[in-house]
Design a protein around this motif. Sequence first.
Motif, PDB file in Angstrom:
ATOM      1  N   LEU A   1     -15.705   2.102   0.314  1.00 42.67           N
ATOM      2  CA  LEU A   1     -14.267   2.059   1.003  1.00 42.67           C
ATOM      3  C   LEU A   1     -14.442   2.269   2.369  1.00 42.67           C
TER       4      LEU A   1
ATOM      5  N   VAL B   1     -13.736  -0.633  -9.637  1.00 39.72           N
ATOM      6  CA  VAL B   1     -12.441   0.248  -8.823  1.00 39.72           C
ATOM      7  C   VAL B   1     -12.612  -0.101  -7.331  1.00 39.72           C
TER       8      VAL B   1
ATOM      9  N   LEU C   1     -10.168  -2.455  -4.954  1.00 37.50           N
ATOM     10  CA  LEU C   1      -9.544  -1.927  -4.046  1.00 37.50           C
ATOM     11  C   LEU C   1      -9.776  -2.487  -2.610  1.00 37.50           C
TER      12      LEU C   1
ATOM     13  N   ARG D   1      -8.367  -6.568  -3.111  1.00 33.78           N
ATOM     14  CA  ARG D   1      -7.093  -6.584  -3.571  1.00 33.78           C
ATOM     15  C   ARG D   1      -6.183  -5.334  -3.065  1.00 33.78           C
ATOM     16  N   PRO D   2      -6.306  -5.049  -1.737  1.00 34.58           N
ATOM     17  CA  PRO D   2      -5.556  -3.614  -1.169  1.00 34.58           C
ATOM     18  C   PRO D   2      -4.221  -3.688  -1.315  1.00 34.58           C
TER      19      PRO D   2
ATOM     20  N   TRP E   1      -1.416   0.411  -5.936  1.00 37.94           N
ATOM     21  CA  TRP E   1      -2.427   1.500  -6.242  1.00 37.94           C
ATOM     22  C   TRP E   1      -1.895   2.788  -6.442  1.00 37.94           C
TER      23      TRP E   1
ATOM     24  N   VAL F   1      -4.990   6.170  -3.308  1.00 37.79           N
ATOM     25  CA  VAL F   1      -6.281   5.345  -3.740  1.00 37.79           C
ATOM     26  C   VAL F   1      -7.224   6.526  -4.407  1.00 37.79           C
ATOM     27  N   GLU F   2      -7.227   7.532  -3.683  1.00 33.87           N
ATOM     28  CA  GLU F   2      -7.969   8.878  -4.221  1.00 33.87           C
ATOM     29  C   GLU F   2      -7.685   9.322  -5.700  1.00 33.87           C
TER      30      GLU F   2
ATOM     31  N   ALA G   1      -8.673   6.319  -8.279  1.00 33.17           N
ATOM     32  CA  ALA G   1     -10.117   6.265  -8.440  1.00 33.17           C
ATOM     33  C   ALA G   1     -10.598   7.269  -9.558  1.00 33.17           C
TER      34      ALA G   1
END
Length: 230
Positions: free
Chosen positions: A108, A172, A176, A179-180, A184, A187-188, A191
Amino acid sequence: MSVEPLRRRRAPRGAGDQLRDEILDAATELLLETGDAKAVSIRSVAQRVGVTPPSIYLHFADKGAMLDAVCVRYFEKLDEEMQALASQAGSPVDVLRAQGMAYVRFALRTPELYRIATMEPGHPGSDVDMMLNSSAFGHLRAAVEALIAEDIYPPGDPTTLALELWTAAHGVAALLISRPYLPWGDVEQFADRVMRSVCCGQVLSAAIGETDPPQETVTWLKEVVDERHR
């Protein structure tokens, strides 16, 4: 209007490695700026370094070889991060989970490079695949071997189990990046939930038979969870 490359002072004898590093630095910068491997050419890299295109060919057979070298160096940095995690104290499953998270975070931070390095068509035996095998995948496999040795994971092929975990981490990271805009949430946290489920799921798999009806397994697991909550 053509743009002449900047004049570069001739490197001292024996400084070929320095020029190679400058070429890779320039190619990396262009990849990060454009986000598109097609926009990076031998000529554009030569202009940025301040040399002629033939100077590039002294180090790389073609553009593909140059980009492969960029990706190899990229994964060398990931290797350093995962090595640091592997040396930290903690249970093998904690190390494995942390390594999976390190992989996702690394992707990322530089999504353009990750996309080019892992989402473009590959070919067996490439320098990129060999570097991945000895770095990210190698660390995951070593962690799995430790878990099998301690009877935490069921006996099995550590390579297959490591591939399952790598698939989860890559999936993952890839989603991410590509397809941001999907919902989600954090994010952290997202994941970490996935990596926790995958890592701990291997422990449960030892208690689940291949022929066990899914509903019986779900009922048994729910009883275990309810008992722990009580």
